[in-house]
Design an enzyme around this catalytic site. Sequence first.
Site, PDB file in Angstrom:
ATOM      1  N   GLU A  52      35.004  49.645  44.773  1.00 19.22           N
ATOM      2  CA  GLU A  52      34.160  48.570  44.099  1.00 19.22           C
ATOM      3  C   GLU A  52      32.917  48.819  43.676  1.00 19.22           C
ATOM      4  OE1 GLU A  52      36.086  48.324  46.875  1.00 19.22           O
ATOM      5  OE2 GLU A  52      37.504  46.611  46.859  1.00 19.22           O
ATOM      6  N   PHE A 114      40.764  36.387  57.677  1.00 16.35           N
ATOM      7  CA  PHE A 114      41.006  37.730  57.270  1.00 16.35           C
ATOM      8  C   PHE A 114      40.213  38.155  55.992  1.00 16.35           C
ATOM      9  CE2 PHE A 114      43.494  40.930  54.958  1.00 16.35           C
ATOM     10  CZ  PHE A 114      43.107  41.837  55.778  1.00 16.35           C
ATOM     11  N   GLN A 115      39.537  39.125  56.134  1.00 21.30           N
ATOM     12  CA  GLN A 115      38.761  39.523  54.955  1.00 21.30           C
ATOM     13  C   GLN A 115      37.722  38.484  54.341  1.00 21.30           C
ATOM     14  OE1 GLN A 115      41.267  41.127  52.005  1.00 21.30           O
ATOM     15  NE2 GLN A 115      41.176  43.039  52.788  1.00 21.30           N
ATOM     16  N   LYS A 164      40.098  31.276  47.074  1.00 17.22           N
ATOM     17  CA  LYS A 164      41.583  31.513  46.542  1.00 17.22           C
ATOM     18  C   LYS A 164      42.081  30.246  46.059  1.00 17.22           C
ATOM     19  CE  LYS A 164      45.813  33.606  47.651  1.00 17.22           C
ATOM     20  NZ  LYS A 164      46.665  34.278  48.706  1.00 17.22           N
ATOM     21  N   MET A 482      16.590  67.192  45.982  1.00 17.60           N
ATOM     22  CA  MET A 482      15.286  66.803  46.077  1.00 17.60           C
ATOM     23  C   MET A 482      14.888  66.454  47.460  1.00 17.60           C
ATOM     24  SD  MET A 482      13.063  65.305  44.173  1.00 17.60           S
ATOM     25  CE  MET A 482      13.222  64.777  42.525  1.00 17.60           C
TER      26      MET A 482
END
Lengths: 577, 185
Positions: A52, A114-115, A164, A482
Amino acid sequence: MSSNLMSGARMLLECLTREGVECLFGYPGGVTLPFYDALYEHPIRHVLVRHEENAVFAASGYAMSTGKVGVCCATSGPGATNLVTGLVNAMMDSTPVVALTGQVSTKLIGSDAFQEADTFGITRSCTKHNYLVMSVADLPRVIHEAFHLAKSGRPGPVLVDIPKDVFAAQTHYTPVGSIHLPGYKIYTEGHTGQIRRAAQMMWESSRPMVYAGGGIVAAEASGELRELVETLDAPAVCTLMALGAMPSSHRNFISMPGMHGSYAANMAMTGCDLLIALGTRFDDRVTGRLAAFAPHARIIHLDIDPSEIGKNRNADLPIVGDAKRVLSKLNKVLAELQPSLAQQNSDARRAWWKQIRDWQDQNPLQPVISASEIKPQHLMLEIDRISNGEAIVCSDVGQHQMWAAQFIRFNRPRHWVCSGGLGSMGFGVPSAMGAAFANPDKLIFAICGDGGFQMSIPELATIANHGLPVKIIVMNNGHLGMVRQWQDLFYNNRLSAVQLDTFPDAQKLASAYGIKGRTVESPIELAPALQQAVDEPGPYLLNVKVSPFENVYPMVPAGAAINEMVLGPPQPVAVPK
Amino acid sequence: MLQVISLLVENKPGALMRVTGVLSARGYNIESLTVARTLDPGLSRMTIVVDVDPSLRRQVIKQMNKLVNVLQVSDLSESPAVAREMVLLRVRTNLDNRTAILKEAEIFSARVVDSSVEGFALEATGAPEKLDEFIDVMRSYGEIEVTRSGMVAVSLESKKLRLAPPILAGAESSRIDSRNGVFNG
């Protein structure tokens, strides 16, 4: 307007279509199932990334290379939290991005489902604005508001969190006619009196200096900028975010200022008597020690964001407005005043230019080239030669980014894409993917270090999958360069956790994904290898082994003034016998 | 030194968090905060008392002004304004002190809102410093329990409320077109 029954997911797609969205970068999950089901038969192109974070980076690359809003989507919980780095990045670099996230159903919110994650809370401080849509009736309005907020004023990321059951709910859809955000005030025009005073100050100045930032690119004002610079015949610098806003070959352009800016740019910023700051925010990487920055200069500061004015450096003449609109007005006033005012400082102006040319001659940005090993600067010169100012160069973060900024020239804006304010490694490859989808006819380079590239390897699949003509150039110095440079210069060269001892065989890695790739080590192979990478249709992975201990110079050490540059490595001193 | 900031915000979920986030992100602690609806039920008035470095106050206020849900921010720290606070206070007392407490309450224009054998519940409003004194006095009579409302303030200068006008939805509102409707400040 017609009204018909459809799901929230379908409605969302209708709104995206109305916003002109052609493609979105995303990763599906449980709660976005209704959305992906609606997407199944919809013409909007969905690009399946492999993480993502890369979806939001790709959307940023898409946005930065076009000026259009980049769109990404992710599921609830881990999908949404994986977006956070990219949202902060878009916030720091004022990139217009709309992020769509799924959320657990409204009835489950707050139950540790969940999630489930509090996406609305988590992303509050890393977005320009965010929404949690609790009713499908609000969805169309919110989507249009999100796009308006993302692209207008000072652009930035906007997140819309959609449960949802809101995706699934069926309702009558009526296209939204207008939106009203009473508290969202954008001052675009600039104060007429301030513009006139600014023009006077410009003509009265003996040593003017134009300091252009990313706001010029965001406002599509590079034409107006060029006119200003030419009318005034002032030297100009572009910040890291503005490279390309002035053509690099322009005689008035004296490169990038700041920590790794050119000697001439930093000396000119320090010596000027009028600093014309346009769409820029006096970032610490540009100003060095703030108290010693442009000590002799009066400041004209133009920005669309009032909160930038006076944030780091007090402005003697502030103008709040859109860079394009204000500069076009300013150019008119400048031209009006030119006959009466332009001559007054002509001797001083000539002396100022002579001084600048002297600085340029004394310490030009000089590439180091060796016959035995590929120097990183040599690599950038070759990329510059092959690009000829026309390729879109997407950079990761680190030494290679600074060398690319120093040595690759750009003819126009939106050809240089990098993570500036946040400095987020892993940006180069996915942003190049986004740029490739937006600019199918362009040559696109993703320049990475061996560190950042290894954060992006999964996206080779996406690139291979779509046959994207992204030329990935890994500047491989075997180190997190760096950080190693700072350990070298400021921590007695105690190299702690910066060696990247293992790097995959580039050819095997590329071929494992079904694309071409190779490694080059010798300087004479470099130009042909780059040519081969460019000539090859589709993607290419070129691993360039460069000298491992090269440092980026000039360098302004932390806490120093920008005219206190370290110009190069300490020279060996002859010891008397 | 304490500063008073008054905001007019849209009455929407998360608006409070956005405003306080500007302060908490910089490590500033909020001394008091009150929010309530205005005549327009879609809007709330917020009064924040905070200890911000004066040199950063303007920056903080600009940042608050940038929030989409914020319609107006006024800095009342140095402009003419009236500030008031309310305190509800329970004092436990023996029978001997009851009359004295009522006398003191009268001096502070406090009202008795409950009276029992254990003592009184009192209500007082006023400038915060005056309430500090009131609380000190009551404490001298016995065990007390205090709830303060936090400061509410009203500016004595009228400030014109400037709002952005509605704009067209969709891609038709291109970047520049969408700004045609936006007022010029």
